[in-house]
Design an enzyme around this catalytic site. Structure first.
Site, PDB file in Angstrom:
ATOM      1  N   ASN A 112      49.105  71.732  39.959  1.00 22.09           N
ATOM      2  CA  ASN A 112      49.233  70.884  41.153  1.00 22.09           C
ATOM      3  C   ASN A 112      48.289  71.312  42.279  1.00 22.09           C
ATOM      4  O   ASN A 112      47.685  70.469  42.930  1.00 22.09           O
ATOM      5  CB  ASN A 112      50.682  70.886  41.652  1.00 22.09           C
ATOM      6  N   THR A 157      25.415  31.664  65.901  1.00 21.39           N
ATOM      7  CA  THR A 157      26.873  31.792  65.939  1.00 21.39           C
ATOM      8  C   THR A 157      27.383  30.592  65.139  1.00 21.39           C
ATOM      9  O   THR A 157      26.746  29.533  65.150  1.00 21.39           O
ATOM     10  CB  THR A 157      27.444  31.746  67.376  1.00 21.39           C
ATOM     11  N   HIS A 158      28.464  30.776  64.429  1.00 21.79           N
ATOM     12  CA  HIS A 158      29.003  29.716  63.547  1.00 21.79           C
ATOM     13  C   HIS A 158      27.951  29.267  62.535  1.00 21.79           C
ATOM     14  O   HIS A 158      28.002  28.133  62.048  1.00 21.79           O
ATOM     15  CB  HIS A 158      29.486  28.508  64.351  1.00 21.79           C
ATOM     16  N   SER A 279      15.886  33.468  35.921  1.00 21.55           N
ATOM     17  CA  SER A 279      16.967  32.760  35.247  1.00 21.55           C
ATOM     18  C   SER A 279      16.567  32.564  33.786  1.00 21.55           C
ATOM     19  O   SER A 279      15.390  32.413  33.473  1.00 21.55           O
ATOM     20  CB  SER A 279      17.170  31.404  35.925  1.00 21.55           C
ATOM     21  N   LYS A 285      13.195  30.220  39.030  1.00 17.78           N
ATOM     22  CA  LYS A 285      14.171  30.964  39.842  1.00 17.78           C
ATOM     23  C   LYS A 285      13.789  32.412  40.108  1.00 17.78           C
ATOM     24  O   LYS A 285      13.215  33.088  39.256  1.00 17.78           O
ATOM     25  CB  LYS A 285      15.541  30.948  39.146  1.00 17.78           C
ATOM     26  N   GLU A 292      23.248  40.325  46.033  1.00 14.56           N
ATOM     27  CA  GLU A 292      24.523  39.687  45.633  1.00 14.56           C
ATOM     28  C   GLU A 292      25.506  40.719  45.085  1.00 14.56           C
ATOM     29  O   GLU A 292      26.712  40.641  45.339  1.00 14.56           O
ATOM     30  CB  GLU A 292      24.262  38.615  44.569  1.00 14.56           C
TER      31      GLU A 292
HETATM   32  N1  ARG Z   1      45.817  65.573  35.254  1.00 13.58           N
HETATM   33  C1  ARG Z   1      46.901  65.782  36.172  1.00 13.58           C
HETATM   34  C2  ARG Z   1      46.526  65.208  37.563  1.00 13.58           C
HETATM   35  O1  ARG Z   1      45.418  64.889  37.746  1.00 13.58           O
HETATM   36  C3  ARG Z   1      47.251  67.173  36.208  1.00 13.58           C
HETATM   37  C4  ARG Z   1      48.442  67.556  36.997  1.00 13.58           C
HETATM   38  C5  ARG Z   1      49.596  67.698  36.138  1.00 13.58           C
HETATM   39  N2  ARG Z   1      50.644  68.381  36.805  1.00 13.58           N
HETATM   40  C6  ARG Z   1      51.870  68.350  36.378  1.00 13.58           C
HETATM   41  N3  ARG Z   1      52.755  68.920  37.112  1.00 13.58           N
HETATM   42  N4  ARG Z   1      52.176  67.749  35.262  1.00 13.58           N
HETATM   43  O2  ARG Z   1      47.326  65.014  38.435  1.00 13.58           O
END
Ligand code: ARG
Length: 463
Positions: A112, A157-158, A279, A285, A292
């Site tokens: 995490n 404008t517009h 084109s 063209k 775009e």
């Molecule tokens: N690939 C996951 C992500 O990007 C990894 C984190 C996973 N963490 C867990 N507690 N399962 O978030």
């Protein structure tokens, strides 16, 4: 299905095929590999300094990660979807290469805090790149403004001809908008430059770590102060996606102007062959595809912002697997922003201005009507009354297929006794821009002043 998971200890069975399929992020988070390795190296160094792992472990980890980086770069790394993401792939391979030291790397760390550290490091590098491209685009626009400061054209404008302006003034309007985009990018960078690493899964870790050391190693300006916020905060991604949406909108509007100007109807500019295509059926063209697509791709930038905001709104604290879905919109925005800016840069740098056409166009649609009203004001008529008088002149001219310039003084005097011979100077659309005296106007002096101020700002950015 297959390989035993790195987290597989408490499980009797492996996940189903669909569970693996939905969980994998390897195909897109692969691009984080360099930053994952950087983060792991800093983490291992910190663990060793704090005597949580041995010097020998650190040496092995450093060697192993160097091999892995090489393998990924030369295409021999044994990627395995079953390991879900780049982080687990690298860790599994490290253990395969160096044994137990590889298994110690994840001490005092969770995926995490690891994942979001990698994303921040990666995004910071990309932001440097994007800032350079954006500043180059502003430089190109200012260069074009310098080239077109004597080109007069209708301002709208517009989408109706309103008053004559210098093309430089029109282009510089975008340079100012894009300078604000640089500020927005700087803000997003500041938000990104904060270190979550060391927060663990959510509550902190049971080791005497040194997060300042990690921040210094990874060149982070700040450390996240709350481990729960650290692992669940994606605000900095939203800030970047907001920057990219607004910046995309500016490029898209400029692209739209360019597309209009390059039509046979306007013909104010001719686009270079390098940014147009033919084109398959119509041999004559020359389509403004690059402009775009700049306009078209802006839609996905908005989509990416909305994806992330929707993803975040219902999440309880702290990490939820939903957060894995933050990466594709972010990566897509990074790629798209770089393409859009570079495309726009090429379109502007290579466009040719058809000065005779823009000059003729300012003679259309009574573009100096406001100037004539101001002439009458100067001679003492209240503005509202002057507006009314010029309105009836326009009506008369339209009815009789005339223009202000073609009416003799006696005819003009029928509308107001205050008209005199000096009115013909006022009627001349080519002189209209020079009558603008307000700060920030389209006069030559103002345009030159703007170019100077923008160049000073660009100088601060190292240009
Ligand atoms: N690939 C996951 C992500 O990007 C990894 C984190 C996973 N963490 C867990 N507690 N399962 O978030």
């Amino acid at each position: 299905m297959g390989k035993k998971k790195l987290w597989g200890g408490r499980f009797s069975n492996t996940p189903s095929k669909v569970a693996e399929e939905i969980a994998t992020s390897l195909h897109y988070d692969m691009r984080l590999y360099k930053h994952d390795i950087r983060g792991s190296l800093a983490h291992a160094k910190m663990l060793c300094k704090q005597k949580i792992i041995s010097q020998k472990d650190l040496d092995d980890i450093q060697k192993g990660l160097a091999i892995i980086e090489q393998e990924i770069e030369n295409g021999t790394f044994p990627f395995n979807e079953a390991f879900e993401d780049i982080h687990m792939n690298i860790e599994a391979r490290l253990t395969e290469l160096i044994g137990d030291a590889g298994k110690r790397l994840h001490t005092a760390r969770s995926r995490n805090d690891q994942v979001i550290t990698d994303v921040r490091l990666y995004l910071k590098d990309e932001m440097h790149e994007i800032k350079k491209l954006l500043i180059q685009l502003i430089v190109t626009i200012v260069q074009k403004a310098e080239e077109t400061k004597y080109v007069v054209m209708p301002g709208y404008t517009h989408l109706q001809i309103a008053q004559p302006v210098r093309m430089a003034h029109h282009l510089l309007a975008y340079a100012w908008a894009m300078l604000r985009d640089v500020q927005r990018l700087d803000f997003a960078y500041g938000q990104t430059d904060e270190l979550p690493l060391g927060s663990g899964a959510l509550a902190g870790v049971n080791y005497t770590t040194d997060r300042q050391f990690l921040a210094d190693e990874l060149h982070c300006g700040a450390i996240a102060h709350n481990s729960m916020d650290a692992v669940s905060n994606r605000d900095f991604i939203a800030d970047f996606l907001y920057f990219s949406s607004i910046m995309g909108m500016h490029c898209s509007r400029l692209a739209e102007d360019i597309i209009l100007w390059s039509t046979a109807e306007f013909n104010f500019i001719t686009l270079s062959d390098s940014v147009t295509t033919g084109s398959s059926i119509m041999p004559q063209k020359r389509n403004p595809d690059v402009a775009e697509l700049v306009r078209g791709k802006t839609g996905r930038l908005y989509g990416n912002l909305l994806t992330l905001l929707t993803l975040l709104k219902g999440l309880p604290m702290t990490y939820n697997r939903d957060l894995q879905e933050d990466k594709e919109p972010l990566f897509d925005a990074i790629d798209t922003v770089k393409l859009i800016i570079s495309g726009m840069n090429e379109v502007i740098a290579t466009m040719h201005v058809n000065e005779e056409v823009t000059r003729k166009a300012i003679y259309k649609n009574f573009s100096t009507a406001t100037d004539i009203a101001d002439y009458l004001v100067m001679k003492g008529t209240p503005f509202r009354q002057a507006h009314e008088i010029v309105g009836s002149m326009v009506k008369y001219c339209e009815h009789h297929n005339e223009d202000f310039f073609t009416l003799p003084l006696e005819a003009l005097k029928k509308f107001s006794e205050q008209f005199d011979n000096d009115i013909y100077d006022y009627i001349n659309p080519e002189k209209s821009t020079e009558r603008k005296q307000s700060y920030g106007s389209t006069s030559l002096k103002s345009v030159e002043h703007q170019i100077m101020v923008i160049r000073e700002k660009l100088h601060e950015y190292g240009c």
